[in-house]
Scaffold this motif. Sequence first.
Motif, PDB file in Angstrom:
ATOM      1  N   ARG A 169       0.810  -1.228   0.000  1.00 21.12           N
ATOM      2  CA  ARG A 169       0.000   0.000   0.000  1.00 21.12           C
ATOM      3  C   ARG A 169       0.841   1.275   0.000  1.00 21.12           C
ATOM      4  N   TYR A 170       2.101   1.167   0.346  1.00 21.89           N
ATOM      5  CA  TYR A 170       2.946   2.353   0.500  1.00 21.89           C
ATOM      6  C   TYR A 170       3.222   3.008  -0.838  1.00 21.89           C
ATOM      7  N   THR A 171       3.100   4.326  -0.868  1.00 23.67           N
ATOM      8  CA  THR A 171       3.472   5.134  -2.019  1.00 23.67           C
ATOM      9  C   THR A 171       4.230   6.345  -1.495  1.00 23.67           C
ATOM     10  N   PRO A 172       5.428   6.600  -2.004  1.00 26.65           N
ATOM     11  CA  PRO A 172       6.154   7.793  -1.543  1.00 26.65           C
ATOM     12  C   PRO A 172       5.367   9.064  -1.856  1.00 26.65           C
ATOM     13  N   SER A 173       5.490  10.037  -0.999  1.00 26.40           N
ATOM     14  CA  SER A 173       4.814  11.312  -1.212  1.00 26.40           C
ATOM     15  C   SER A 173       5.377  12.008  -2.436  1.00 26.40           C
ATOM     16  N   PRO A 174       4.518  12.605  -3.259  1.00 24.44           N
ATOM     17  CA  PRO A 174       5.022  13.356  -4.411  1.00 24.44           C
ATOM     18  C   PRO A 174       5.622  14.710  -4.008  1.00 24.44           C
ATOM     19  N   ARG A 175       5.326  15.141  -2.771  1.00 15.37           N
ATOM     20  CA  ARG A 175       5.859  16.424  -2.306  1.00 15.37           C
ATOM     21  C   ARG A 175       7.292  16.262  -1.825  1.00 15.37           C
ATOM     22  N   PRO A 176       8.166  17.181  -2.177  1.00 15.98           N
ATOM     23  CA  PRO A 176       9.548  17.080  -1.699  1.00 15.98           C
ATOM     24  C   PRO A 176       9.632  17.362  -0.202  1.00 15.98           C
ATOM     25  N   TYR A 177      10.542  16.670   0.451  1.00 16.09           N
ATOM     26  CA  TYR A 177      10.776  16.875   1.876  1.00 16.09           C
ATOM     27  C   TYR A 177      11.745  18.034   2.047  1.00 16.09           C
ATOM     28  N   ARG A 178      11.411  18.950   2.940  1.00 13.22           N
ATOM     29  CA  ARG A 178      12.295  20.083   3.221  1.00 13.22           C
ATOM     30  C   ARG A 178      12.893  19.910   4.605  1.00 13.22           C
ATOM     31  N   ASP A 179      14.214  19.972   4.686  1.00 12.43           N
ATOM     32  CA  ASP A 179      14.883  19.859   5.981  1.00 12.43           C
ATOM     33  C   ASP A 179      14.604  21.063   6.867  1.00 12.43           C
ATOM     34  N   VAL A 180      14.459  22.220   6.251  1.00 13.78           N
ATOM     35  CA  VAL A 180      14.261  23.460   6.998  1.00 13.78           C
ATOM     36  C   VAL A 180      13.034  24.166   6.438  1.00 13.78           C
ATOM     37  N   LEU A 181      12.147  24.569   7.328  1.00 11.69           N
ATOM     38  CA  LEU A 181      10.968  25.314   6.901  1.00 11.69           C
ATOM     39  C   LEU A 181      11.350  26.741   6.526  1.00 11.69           C
ATOM     40  N   GLU A 182      10.534  27.339   5.678  1.00 12.22           N
ATOM     41  CA  GLU A 182      10.734  28.751   5.336  1.00 12.22           C
ATOM     42  C   GLU A 182      10.431  29.592   6.567  1.00 12.22           C
ATOM     43  N   PRO A 183      11.057  30.758   6.681  1.00 12.60           N
ATOM     44  CA  PRO A 183      10.785  31.612   7.849  1.00 12.60           C
ATOM     45  C   PRO A 183       9.291  31.930   7.948  1.00 12.60           C
ATOM     46  N   ILE A 184       8.807  31.989   9.163  1.00 12.53           N
ATOM     47  CA  ILE A 184       7.394  32.267   9.410  1.00 12.53           C
ATOM     48  C   ILE A 184       7.217  33.755   9.656  1.00 12.53           C
ATOM     49  N   GLU A 185       6.211  34.328   9.020  1.00 15.51           N
ATOM     50  CA  GLU A 185       5.905  35.741   9.227  1.00 15.51           C
ATOM     51  C   GLU A 185       4.770  35.833  10.235  1.00 15.51           C
ATOM     52  N   TYR A 186       4.969  36.631  11.253  1.00 16.68           N
ATOM     53  CA  TYR A 186       3.981  36.770  12.307  1.00 16.68           C
ATOM     54  C   TYR A 186       3.205  38.069  12.142  1.00 16.68           C
ATOM     55  N   ALA A 187       1.981  38.046  12.618  1.00 16.83           N
ATOM     56  CA  ALA A 187       1.156  39.251  12.594  1.00 16.83           C
ATOM     57  C   ALA A 187       1.610  40.188  13.707  1.00 16.83           C
ATOM     58  N   PRO A 188       1.349  41.479  13.544  1.00 20.93           N
ATOM     59  CA  PRO A 188       1.683  42.405  14.630  1.00 20.93           C
ATOM     60  C   PRO A 188       0.980  41.976  15.918  1.00 20.93           C
ATOM     61  N   GLY A 189       1.715  41.991  17.002  1.00 23.46           N
ATOM     62  CA  GLY A 189       1.141  41.623  18.288  1.00 23.46           C
ATOM     63  C   GLY A 189       1.220  40.146  18.621  1.00 23.46           C
ATOM     64  N   ASP A 190       1.706  39.308  17.692  1.00 14.73           N
ATOM     65  CA  ASP A 190       1.861  37.883  18.004  1.00 14.73           C
ATOM     66  C   ASP A 190       2.862  37.714  19.134  1.00 14.73           C
ATOM     67  N   ILE A 191       2.573  36.773  20.009  1.00 10.73           N
ATOM     68  CA  ILE A 191       3.452  36.509  21.139  1.00 10.73           C
ATOM     69  C   ILE A 191       4.105  35.151  20.912  1.00 10.73           C
ATOM     70  N   ILE A 192       5.437  35.137  20.853  1.00 13.04           N
ATOM     71  CA  ILE A 192       6.190  33.919  20.573  1.00 13.04           C
ATOM     72  C   ILE A 192       6.964  33.540  21.834  1.00 13.04           C
ATOM     73  N   ARG A 193       6.946  32.268  22.167  1.00 16.64           N
ATOM     74  CA  ARG A 193       7.714  31.749  23.295  1.00 16.64           C
ATOM     75  C   ARG A 193       8.623  30.633  22.803  1.00 16.64           C
ATOM     76  N   LYS A 194       9.809  30.542  23.393  1.00 14.68           N
ATOM     77  CA  LYS A 194      10.741  29.460  23.097  1.00 14.68           C
ATOM     78  C   LYS A 194      10.560  28.374  24.159  1.00 14.68           C
ATOM     79  N   VAL A 195      10.432  27.117  23.720  1.00 13.77           N
ATOM     80  CA  VAL A 195      10.238  26.016  24.655  1.00 13.77           C
ATOM     81  C   VAL A 195      11.540  25.801  25.422  1.00 13.77           C
TER      82      VAL A 195
END
Length: 113
Positions: free
Chosen positions: A39-65
């Motif tokens: 049943r297995y089929t490889p995903s047609p989408r390429p795997y990315r090791d690193v995500l693109e930078p995320i853009e936050y809205a004004p006032g978003d609060i970000i915390r580091k775990v």
Amino acid sequence: MEARSEITSHMEHAFAAWRPVYNYRRPHEGIGLAVPGDRYTPSPRPYRDVLEPIEYAPGDIIRKVQDHGRISFRGAVWRVGRAFVGDPWHCGQRRKTASSTCTIAPIASRGST
């Protein structure tokens, strides 16, 4: 008593031997007695090791775990899991009648920027 590395090595070998049995020889009732390998089929989408930078809205609060898998927000400590240590998390608010609730959701996976 065996050292942890010896036990880990033994388990890795055991799993490596079991994986082909599980995926290609052992029928699975949940998929009509087929084997997962059929049943297995490889995903047609390429795997990315690193995500693109995320853009936050004004006032978003970000915390580091932090080291123990926790973040703090407005005087409360939230346990999100040690798997996310070092990752950024977004803490947004939504209104519920007269009070507000902290909604916590992961915004990036490990290794992203």
